[in-house]
Design a protein around this motif. Structure first.
Motif, PDB file in Angstrom:
ATOM      1  N   VAL A  75      53.854  17.422  74.127  1.00 20.88           N
ATOM      2  CA  VAL A  75      53.096  16.399  74.846  1.00 20.88           C
ATOM      3  C   VAL A  75      52.203  17.089  75.879  1.00 20.88           C
ATOM      4  O   VAL A  75      52.687  17.866  76.704  1.00 20.88           O
ATOM      5  N   ASP A  76      50.916  16.778  75.811  1.00 18.77           N
ATOM      6  CA  ASP A  76      49.976  17.271  76.806  1.00 18.77           C
ATOM      7  C   ASP A  76      49.785  16.175  77.853  1.00 18.77           C
ATOM      8  O   ASP A  76      49.050  15.209  77.645  1.00 18.77           O
ATOM      9  N   ALA A  77      50.463  16.339  78.987  1.00 16.35           N
ATOM     10  CA  ALA A  77      50.333  15.412  80.115  1.00 16.35           C
ATOM     11  C   ALA A  77      49.742  16.141  81.308  1.00 16.35           C
ATOM     12  O   ALA A  77      50.104  15.875  82.457  1.00 16.35           O
ATOM     13  N   ALA A  78      48.820  17.077  81.034  1.00 16.72           N
ATOM     14  CA  ALA A  78      48.263  17.923  82.096  1.00 16.72           C
ATOM     15  C   ALA A  78      47.689  17.086  83.224  1.00 16.72           C
ATOM     16  O   ALA A  78      47.966  17.340  84.405  1.00 16.72           O
TER      17      ALA A  78
ATOM     18  N   PRO B 202      62.333  12.751  71.881  1.00 20.91           N
ATOM     19  CA  PRO B 202      62.741  14.145  71.643  1.00 20.91           C
ATOM     20  C   PRO B 202      61.561  15.105  71.694  1.00 20.91           C
ATOM     21  O   PRO B 202      61.098  15.640  70.688  1.00 20.91           O
ATOM     22  N   VAL B 203      61.058  15.320  72.901  1.00 16.99           N
ATOM     23  CA  VAL B 203      59.939  16.228  73.153  1.00 16.99           C
ATOM     24  C   VAL B 203      60.486  17.649  73.272  1.00 16.99           C
ATOM     25  O   VAL B 203      61.506  17.874  73.926  1.00 16.99           O
ATOM     26  N   ASP B 204      59.810  18.619  72.656  1.00 21.17           N
ATOM     27  CA  ASP B 204      60.227  20.023  72.766  1.00 21.17           C
ATOM     28  C   ASP B 204      59.554  20.729  73.935  1.00 21.17           C
ATOM     29  O   ASP B 204      60.214  21.472  74.674  1.00 21.17           O
ATOM     30  N   THR B 205      58.253  20.523  74.089  1.00 30.11           N
ATOM     31  CA  THR B 205      57.507  21.162  75.172  1.00 30.11           C
ATOM     32  C   THR B 205      56.531  20.152  75.769  1.00 30.11           C
ATOM     33  O   THR B 205      56.119  19.190  75.111  1.00 30.11           O
ATOM     34  N   LEU B 206      56.154  20.412  77.028  1.00 30.97           N
ATOM     35  CA  LEU B 206      55.271  19.479  77.728  1.00 30.97           C
ATOM     36  C   LEU B 206      54.417  20.238  78.731  1.00 30.97           C
ATOM     37  O   LEU B 206      54.906  21.157  79.400  1.00 30.97           O
ATOM     38  N   THR B 207      53.166  19.839  78.837  1.00 31.78           N
ATOM     39  CA  THR B 207      52.237  20.383  79.819  1.00 31.78           C
ATOM     40  C   THR B 207      52.042  19.371  80.934  1.00 31.78           C
ATOM     41  O   THR B 207      51.788  18.189  80.662  1.00 31.78           O
ATOM     42  N   ILE B 208      52.158  19.814  82.181  1.00 34.72           N
ATOM     43  CA  ILE B 208      51.880  18.959  83.335  1.00 34.72           C
ATOM     44  C   ILE B 208      51.347  19.850  84.444  1.00 34.72           C
ATOM     45  O   ILE B 208      51.977  20.846  84.802  1.00 34.72           O
ATOM     46  N   ASP B 209      50.187  19.504  84.996  1.00 36.29           N
ATOM     47  CA  ASP B 209      49.496  20.406  85.912  1.00 36.29           C
ATOM     48  C   ASP B 209      49.572  19.937  87.363  1.00 36.29           C
ATOM     49  O   ASP B 209      48.890  18.977  87.742  1.00 36.29           O
TER      50      ASP B 209
ATOM     51  N   GLY C   8      51.652  23.680  84.589  1.00 32.50           N
ATOM     52  CA  GLY C   8      53.080  23.607  84.321  1.00 32.50           C
ATOM     53  C   GLY C   8      53.374  23.616  82.836  1.00 32.50           C
ATOM     54  O   GLY C   8      52.831  22.794  82.082  1.00 32.50           O
ATOM     55  N   PHE C   9      54.203  24.558  82.392  1.00 27.26           N
ATOM     56  CA  PHE C   9      54.683  24.603  81.006  1.00 27.26           C
ATOM     57  C   PHE C   9      56.180  24.382  81.033  1.00 27.26           C
ATOM     58  O   PHE C   9      56.925  25.178  81.611  1.00 27.26           O
ATOM     59  N   LEU C  10      56.633  23.286  80.423  1.00 31.51           N
ATOM     60  CA  LEU C  10      58.047  22.935  80.411  1.00 31.51           C
ATOM     61  C   LEU C  10      58.567  22.904  78.982  1.00 31.51           C
ATOM     62  O   LEU C  10      57.864  22.477  78.058  1.00 31.51           O
ATOM     63  N   ALA C  11      59.811  23.328  78.810  1.00 28.26           N
ATOM     64  CA  ALA C  11      60.464  23.301  77.502  1.00 28.26           C
ATOM     65  C   ALA C  11      61.861  22.710  77.649  1.00 28.26           C
ATOM     66  O   ALA C  11      62.502  22.849  78.694  1.00 28.26           O
ATOM     67  N   ARG C  12      62.311  22.065  76.578  1.00 27.83           N
ATOM     68  CA  ARG C  12      63.610  21.408  76.620  1.00 27.83           C
ATOM     69  C   ARG C  12      64.750  22.409  76.748  1.00 27.83           C
ATOM     70  O   ARG C  12      65.775  22.120  77.378  1.00 27.83           O
ATOM     71  N   ASP C  13      64.588  23.607  76.179  1.00 31.35           N
ATOM     72  CA  ASP C  13      65.690  24.569  76.219  1.00 31.35           C
ATOM     73  C   ASP C  13      65.140  25.989  76.305  1.00 31.35           C
ATOM     74  O   ASP C  13      63.943  26.234  76.114  1.00 31.35           O
ATOM     75  N   ASP C  14      66.046  26.932  76.558  1.00 33.96           N
ATOM     76  CA  ASP C  14      65.653  28.332  76.725  1.00 33.96           C
ATOM     77  C   ASP C  14      65.211  28.988  75.429  1.00 33.96           C
ATOM     78  O   ASP C  14      64.553  30.040  75.473  1.00 33.96           O
ATOM     79  N   ALA C  15      65.553  28.393  74.274  1.00 40.05           N
ATOM     80  CA  ALA C  15      65.174  28.999  72.995  1.00 40.05           C
ATOM     81  C   ALA C  15      63.658  29.136  72.882  1.00 40.05           C
ATOM     82  O   ALA C  15      63.155  30.103  72.291  1.00 40.05           O
TER      83      ALA C  15
END
Length: 355
Positions: A173-176, A195-202, A215-222
Protein backbone atom coordinates in the motif's frame (compact mmCIF):
# COMPACT_ATOMS: atom_id res chain seq x y z
CA UNK A 1 25.14 32.57 -1.50
CA UNK A 2 22.11 34.68 -2.41
CA UNK A 3 19.59 31.87 -2.86
CA UNK A 4 16.57 31.80 -0.54
CA UNK A 5 14.21 28.93 0.35
CA UNK A 6 10.84 28.67 -1.33
CA UNK A 7 8.14 30.68 0.42
CA UNK A 8 4.92 28.71 0.84
CA UNK A 9 2.39 31.54 0.63
CA UNK A 10 1.48 30.67 -2.99
CA UNK A 11 2.39 26.98 -3.14
CA UNK A 12 -0.72 24.95 -3.97
CA UNK A 13 0.62 21.91 -5.82
CA UNK A 14 3.29 20.51 -3.50
CA UNK A 15 2.87 17.55 -1.15
CA UNK A 16 5.64 18.96 1.04
CA UNK A 17 5.12 21.72 3.56
CA UNK A 18 6.76 23.73 6.32
CA UNK A 19 8.15 21.41 9.00
CA UNK A 20 6.71 21.61 12.48
CA UNK A 21 8.89 23.92 14.65
CA UNK A 22 9.73 21.08 17.05
CA UNK A 23 10.75 18.91 14.09
CA UNK A 24 12.99 21.62 12.68
CA UNK A 25 14.76 22.04 16.01
CA UNK A 26 15.29 18.30 16.41
CA UNK A 27 16.61 17.98 12.86
CA UNK A 28 19.25 20.63 13.46
CA UNK A 29 20.58 18.73 16.48
CA UNK A 30 21.19 15.54 14.46
CA UNK A 31 22.61 16.94 11.22
CA UNK A 32 25.81 14.88 11.46
CA UNK A 33 24.35 11.58 12.71
CA UNK A 34 24.09 8.65 10.28
CA UNK A 35 21.36 6.09 11.02
CA UNK A 36 22.88 3.97 8.24
CA UNK A 37 25.38 2.72 10.84
CA UNK A 38 23.28 2.32 13.99
CA UNK A 39 26.05 0.74 16.04
CA UNK A 40 28.17 3.86 15.61
CA UNK A 41 25.24 6.23 16.09
CA UNK A 42 23.08 4.56 18.76
CA UNK A 43 21.11 7.64 19.81
CA UNK A 44 19.70 8.32 16.37
CA UNK A 45 19.12 4.58 15.96
CA UNK A 46 16.96 4.64 19.07
CA UNK A 47 15.04 7.58 17.65
CA UNK A 48 14.44 5.60 14.47
CA UNK A 49 12.94 2.74 16.46
CA UNK A 50 10.73 5.31 18.18
CA UNK A 51 9.55 6.59 14.79
CA UNK A 52 8.79 3.05 13.64
CA UNK A 53 6.71 2.37 16.75
CA UNK A 54 4.81 5.63 16.22
CA UNK A 55 4.20 4.89 12.54
CA UNK A 56 3.03 1.42 13.54
CA UNK A 57 0.45 3.06 15.79
CA UNK A 58 -0.70 5.23 12.88
CA UNK A 59 -0.92 2.25 10.51
CA UNK A 60 -2.35 -0.45 12.78
CA UNK A 61 0.74 -2.62 13.21
CA UNK A 62 2.38 -3.50 16.49
CA UNK A 63 6.17 -3.90 16.34
CA UNK A 64 6.62 -3.04 12.63
CA UNK A 65 9.78 -3.76 10.71
CA UNK A 66 11.14 -0.99 8.52
CA UNK A 67 13.09 2.24 8.60
CA UNK A 68 13.00 5.98 7.88
CA UNK A 69 13.63 6.22 4.15
CA UNK A 70 14.53 9.13 1.93
CA UNK A 71 10.91 9.39 0.78
CA UNK A 72 8.05 7.58 -0.88
CA UNK A 73 10.03 6.73 -4.01
CA UNK A 74 12.65 4.85 -2.01
CA UNK A 75 10.02 3.08 0.11
CA UNK A 76 8.04 2.00 -2.94
CA UNK A 77 11.22 0.81 -4.61
CA UNK A 78 12.09 -1.27 -1.55
CA UNK A 79 8.65 -2.88 -1.62
CA UNK A 80 9.21 -3.88 -5.24
CA UNK A 81 12.75 -5.05 -4.50
CA UNK A 82 11.62 -7.27 -1.63
CA UNK A 83 8.82 -8.73 -3.72
CA UNK A 84 11.21 -9.44 -6.59
CA UNK A 85 13.68 -11.18 -4.32
CA UNK A 86 11.03 -13.24 -2.53
CA UNK A 87 9.12 -14.45 -5.59
CA UNK A 88 9.71 -17.77 -7.30
CA UNK A 89 9.10 -16.25 -10.74
CA UNK A 90 11.99 -15.69 -13.13
CA UNK A 91 10.02 -12.90 -14.81
CA UNK A 92 8.42 -10.97 -11.92
CA UNK A 93 5.44 -8.69 -12.53
CA UNK A 94 4.09 -5.82 -10.44
CA UNK A 95 0.35 -5.24 -10.92
CA UNK A 96 -0.81 -1.70 -10.12
CA UNK A 97 -3.55 0.74 -11.14
CA UNK A 98 -2.75 3.50 -13.62
CA UNK A 99 -3.15 5.94 -10.72
CA UNK A 100 -0.01 4.58 -9.07
CA UNK A 101 2.86 6.98 -8.37
CA UNK A 102 5.57 7.32 -11.03
CA UNK A 103 8.09 5.89 -8.57
CA UNK A 104 6.89 2.42 -9.57
CA UNK A 105 8.05 3.04 -13.12
CA UNK A 106 11.45 3.97 -11.70
CA UNK A 107 11.44 0.81 -9.60
CA UNK A 108 10.55 -1.34 -12.58
CA UNK A 109 13.35 0.18 -14.65
CA UNK A 110 16.01 -0.11 -11.95
CA UNK A 111 14.99 -3.55 -10.68
CA UNK A 112 14.22 -5.11 -14.08
CA UNK A 113 10.67 -6.15 -13.27
CA UNK A 114 7.56 -5.77 -15.42
CA UNK A 115 5.08 -3.09 -14.38
CA UNK A 116 1.58 -4.08 -15.49
CA UNK A 117 -0.78 -1.12 -15.17
CA UNK A 118 -4.53 -1.71 -15.12
CA UNK A 119 -7.40 0.78 -15.56
CA UNK A 120 -9.07 2.61 -12.73
CA UNK A 121 -12.83 2.87 -12.38
CA UNK A 122 -14.90 5.93 -13.28
CA UNK A 123 -13.96 7.57 -9.96
CA UNK A 124 -10.19 7.16 -10.39
CA UNK A 125 -9.84 4.21 -7.98
CA UNK A 126 -8.27 0.83 -8.67
CA UNK A 127 -10.78 -1.57 -10.24
CA UNK A 128 -10.57 -4.90 -8.36
CA UNK A 129 -11.91 -6.86 -11.33
CA UNK A 130 -9.25 -5.40 -13.61
CA UNK A 131 -6.55 -6.10 -11.02
CA UNK A 132 -7.72 -9.71 -10.58
CA UNK A 133 -7.70 -10.22 -14.34
CA UNK A 134 -4.13 -8.92 -14.57
CA UNK A 135 -2.69 -11.18 -11.85
CA UNK A 136 -0.98 -14.36 -13.02
CA UNK A 137 1.67 -16.86 -11.89
CA UNK A 138 4.46 -14.33 -12.47
CA UNK A 139 2.90 -11.66 -10.27
CA UNK A 140 5.29 -10.80 -7.44
CA UNK A 141 3.41 -7.80 -6.05
CA UNK A 142 -0.01 -6.17 -6.15
CA UNK A 143 -0.10 -2.45 -5.32
CA UNK A 144 -2.90 -0.29 -3.96
CA UNK A 145 -2.82 3.45 -3.31
CA UNK A 146 -4.28 5.08 -0.21
CA UNK A 147 -4.33 8.71 -1.30
CA UNK A 148 -3.43 9.05 -4.98
CA UNK A 149 -1.23 11.97 -5.88
CA UNK A 150 -3.41 13.22 -8.74
CA UNK A 151 -6.96 12.89 -7.39
CA UNK A 152 -6.58 12.01 -3.69
CA UNK A 153 -8.45 8.72 -4.08
CA UNK A 154 -8.27 5.70 -1.77
CA UNK A 155 -8.25 2.33 -3.50
CA UNK A 156 -10.36 -0.55 -2.13
CA UNK A 157 -7.48 -1.90 -0.06
CA UNK A 158 -9.17 -4.96 1.55
CA UNK A 159 -10.43 -6.15 -1.84
CA UNK A 160 -7.01 -5.76 -3.45
CA UNK A 161 -5.35 -7.50 -0.51
CA UNK A 162 -7.74 -10.44 -0.90
CA UNK A 163 -6.81 -10.72 -4.58
CA UNK A 164 -3.12 -10.77 -3.71
CA UNK A 165 -3.63 -13.34 -0.97
CA UNK A 166 -5.66 -15.65 -3.22
CA UNK A 167 -2.90 -15.43 -5.82
CA UNK A 168 -0.22 -16.18 -3.22
CA UNK A 169 1.61 -12.93 -3.88
CA UNK A 170 2.63 -9.91 -1.83
CA UNK A 171 0.58 -6.74 -1.34
CA UNK A 172 1.88 -3.19 -0.91
CA UNK A 173 0.00 0.00 0.00
CA UNK A 174 1.34 3.39 -1.01
CA UNK A 175 0.01 5.81 1.61
CA UNK A 176 2.91 8.26 1.27
CA UNK A 177 0.65 11.30 1.23
CA UNK A 178 -2.63 9.94 2.57
CA UNK A 179 -1.26 8.20 5.62
CA UNK A 180 -1.55 11.18 7.95
CA UNK A 181 -5.10 11.99 6.81
CA UNK A 182 -6.60 8.51 6.71
CA UNK A 183 -6.57 7.71 10.47
CA UNK A 184 -9.29 10.36 10.86
CA UNK A 185 -11.56 8.92 8.18
CA UNK A 186 -13.66 5.76 7.84
CA UNK A 187 -11.45 4.26 5.13
CA UNK A 188 -9.95 0.79 5.45
CA UNK A 189 -6.36 1.27 4.34
CA UNK A 190 -3.66 -0.19 6.60
CA UNK A 191 -2.18 -3.31 8.23
CA UNK A 192 -5.02 -3.51 10.72
CA UNK A 193 -7.65 -3.53 7.98
CA UNK A 194 -6.15 -6.03 5.51
CA UNK A 195 -3.27 -8.50 5.04
CA UNK A 196 -0.82 -5.83 3.88
CA UNK A 197 2.85 -6.89 3.57
CA UNK A 198 4.50 -3.49 3.14
CA UNK A 199 3.37 0.12 3.34
CA UNK A 200 4.76 3.55 2.48
CA UNK A 201 3.93 6.53 4.69
CA UNK A 202 5.89 9.78 4.60
CA UNK A 203 6.34 11.93 7.71
CA UNK A 204 7.83 14.68 5.52
CA UNK A 205 4.51 15.24 3.76
CA UNK A 206 1.39 15.82 5.85
CA UNK A 207 3.34 14.64 8.90
CA UNK A 208 5.34 17.91 8.86
CA UNK A 209 8.75 16.33 9.38
CA UNK A 210 11.73 17.88 7.58
CA UNK A 211 12.89 16.47 4.26
CA UNK A 212 14.03 13.70 3.91
CA UNK A 213 11.84 11.56 6.14
CA UNK A 214 9.90 8.87 4.35
CA UNK A 215 8.60 5.71 5.93
CA UNK A 216 8.97 2.09 4.79
CA UNK A 217 7.04 -0.36 6.96
CA UNK A 218 6.81 -4.15 6.74
CA UNK A 219 4.63 -6.63 8.57
CA UNK A 220 7.56 -8.81 9.61
CA UNK A 221 11.36 -9.00 9.68
CA UNK A 222 11.45 -11.45 6.76
CA UNK A 223 11.01 -8.52 4.37
CA UNK A 224 14.00 -6.69 5.85
CA UNK A 225 16.03 -9.91 5.82
CA UNK A 226 15.38 -10.25 2.10
CA UNK A 227 16.74 -6.74 1.56
CA UNK A 228 19.80 -7.00 3.79
CA UNK A 229 23.38 -6.98 2.52
CA UNK A 230 26.58 -7.43 4.51
CA UNK A 231 28.48 -4.29 5.49
CA UNK A 232 31.90 -5.57 6.57
CA UNK A 233 33.67 -2.24 7.23
CA UNK A 234 30.92 -0.76 9.42
CA UNK A 235 30.30 -1.44 13.09
CA UNK A 236 26.89 -2.71 11.97
CA UNK A 237 27.23 -6.01 10.12
CA UNK A 238 24.31 -5.74 7.67
CA UNK A 239 22.06 -3.12 6.12
CA UNK A 240 18.56 -3.51 4.65
CA UNK A 241 18.12 0.09 3.52
CA UNK A 242 18.53 1.27 -0.06
CA UNK A 243 20.72 4.25 0.82
CA UNK A 244 23.86 3.70 2.85
CA UNK A 245 24.43 7.00 4.64
CA UNK A 246 21.05 8.41 5.70
CA UNK A 247 19.76 11.57 7.29
CA UNK A 248 19.89 11.72 11.06
CA UNK A 249 18.09 15.05 10.74
CA UNK A 250 15.19 13.34 8.99
CA UNK A 251 14.94 10.65 11.66
CA UNK A 252 15.09 13.09 14.58
CA UNK A 253 12.71 15.50 12.87
CA UNK A 254 10.20 12.71 12.22
CA UNK A 255 10.37 11.63 15.86
CA UNK A 256 9.73 15.17 17.07
CA UNK A 257 6.94 15.76 14.53
CA UNK A 258 5.10 12.62 15.60
CA UNK A 259 5.55 13.32 19.30
CA UNK A 260 4.27 16.87 18.93
CA UNK A 261 1.25 16.16 16.73
CA UNK A 262 -0.10 12.61 17.12
CA UNK A 263 -3.03 12.39 17.29
CA UNK A 264 -4.65 15.71 18.16
CA UNK A 265 -2.79 18.14 15.91
CA UNK A 266 -2.94 15.70 13.00
CA UNK A 267 -6.69 15.37 13.47
CA UNK A 268 -7.06 19.16 13.56
CA UNK A 269 -4.94 19.46 10.42
CA UNK A 270 -7.09 16.88 8.63
CA UNK A 271 -10.30 18.63 9.59
CA UNK A 272 -8.96 22.04 8.55
CA UNK A 273 -7.61 20.72 5.25
CA UNK A 274 -10.86 18.92 4.49
CA UNK A 275 -12.86 22.07 5.18
CA UNK A 276 -10.53 24.05 2.91
CA UNK A 277 -10.85 21.50 0.11
CA UNK A 278 -14.64 21.59 0.39
CA UNK A 279 -14.62 25.39 0.36
CA UNK A 280 -12.43 25.51 -2.74
CA UNK A 281 -14.41 22.85 -4.60
CA UNK A 282 -17.71 24.61 -3.91
CA UNK A 283 -16.37 28.00 -4.98
CA UNK A 284 -14.91 26.57 -8.18
CA UNK A 285 -18.24 24.93 -9.01
CA UNK A 286 -20.05 28.19 -8.36
CA UNK A 287 -17.78 29.76 -10.98
CA UNK A 288 -18.67 27.08 -13.52
CA UNK A 289 -15.58 24.88 -13.34
CA UNK A 290 -15.85 21.08 -13.54
CA UNK A 291 -14.50 19.76 -10.23
CA UNK A 292 -13.61 16.23 -9.15
CA UNK A 293 -15.33 15.85 -5.77
CA UNK A 294 -12.59 15.68 -3.10
CA UNK A 295 -12.19 12.48 -1.10
CA UNK A 296 -9.03 13.44 0.73
CA UNK A 297 -8.13 17.16 0.75
CA UNK A 298 -6.97 17.47 -2.84
CA UNK A 299 -9.02 19.38 -5.44
CA UNK A 300 -8.70 18.64 -9.17
CA UNK A 301 -10.59 20.74 -11.68
CA UNK A 302 -10.67 21.63 -15.37
CA UNK A 303 -8.82 24.87 -16.09
CA UNK A 304 -8.19 26.24 -19.59
CA UNK A 305 -4.56 26.58 -20.60
CA UNK A 306 -4.62 30.37 -20.92
CA UNK A 307 -6.03 30.83 -17.42
CA UNK A 308 -3.65 28.24 -15.98
CA UNK A 309 -0.70 30.08 -17.50
CA UNK A 310 -1.95 33.45 -16.23
CA UNK A 311 -2.34 32.13 -12.68
CA UNK A 312 1.16 30.64 -12.81
CA UNK A 313 2.54 33.92 -14.15
CA UNK A 314 1.07 35.64 -11.08
CA UNK A 315 3.28 33.48 -8.86
CA UNK A 316 0.95 30.63 -7.89
CA UNK A 317 2.63 27.22 -7.87
CA UNK A 318 0.02 25.08 -9.60
CA UNK A 319 0.36 21.79 -11.48
CA UNK A 320 -1.75 19.48 -13.62
CA UNK A 321 -2.68 15.82 -13.46
CA UNK A 322 -1.64 13.48 -16.25
CA UNK A 323 -5.08 13.92 -17.81
CA UNK A 324 -4.90 17.71 -17.64
CA UNK A 325 -6.85 18.83 -14.57
CA UNK A 326 -5.36 21.54 -12.37
CA UNK A 327 -4.73 20.26 -8.86
CA UNK A 328 -4.61 21.97 -5.49
CA UNK A 329 -3.30 20.04 -2.49
CA UNK A 330 -4.58 21.43 0.82
CA UNK A 331 -1.39 20.94 2.80
CA UNK A 332 -0.93 22.33 6.34
CA UNK A 333 0.46 25.62 5.03
CA UNK A 334 -2.59 26.22 2.81
CA UNK A 335 -4.94 28.59 4.62
CA UNK A 336 -8.43 29.82 3.84
CA UNK A 337 -6.95 33.27 3.16
CA UNK A 338 -4.59 31.72 0.58
CA UNK A 339 -7.50 30.05 -1.19
CA UNK A 340 -9.50 33.28 -1.19
CA UNK A 341 -6.54 35.07 -2.76
CA UNK A 342 -6.15 32.27 -5.30
CA UNK A 343 -9.81 32.53 -6.29
CA UNK A 344 -9.42 36.29 -6.71
CA UNK A 345 -6.43 35.72 -9.00
CA UNK A 346 -8.38 33.08 -10.89
CA UNK A 347 -11.28 35.50 -11.41
CA UNK A 348 -8.96 38.22 -12.69
CA UNK A 349 -7.13 35.82 -14.98
CA UNK A 350 -10.41 34.43 -16.28
CA UNK A 351 -11.63 37.90 -17.25
CA UNK A 352 -8.28 38.75 -18.82
CA UNK A 353 -8.21 35.57 -20.91
CA UNK A 354 -11.96 35.67 -21.74
CA UNK A 355 -12.75 32.02 -21.04
Amino acid sequence: MDATPQAFDRVLSSMCTRPHPAAARAAQRFLADNPGDPATYPDVAALEEHVLDALGTVTGLADPAGYVAGGGTEANMQAVRAARDLTASDDPVVVAPTSVHFSFQKAADVLDVNLRLVPTDDDYRADPDAVAAAVDDDTALVVGVAGTTEFGRVDPIPELAAIAREAGTRFHVDAAWGGFHLPFTDHAWHFGHAPVDTLTIDPHKVGRAPIPAGGFLARDDATLDALAVETPYLETTSQATLAGTRSGAGVAGAAAALDAQWPDEYRENHERATANATYLAENLRDRGYDVVTPELPLVAFDLPEATFDAVRADGWRLSRTGSGEARVVCMPHVTRAMLEAFLDTLDTARVGTRE
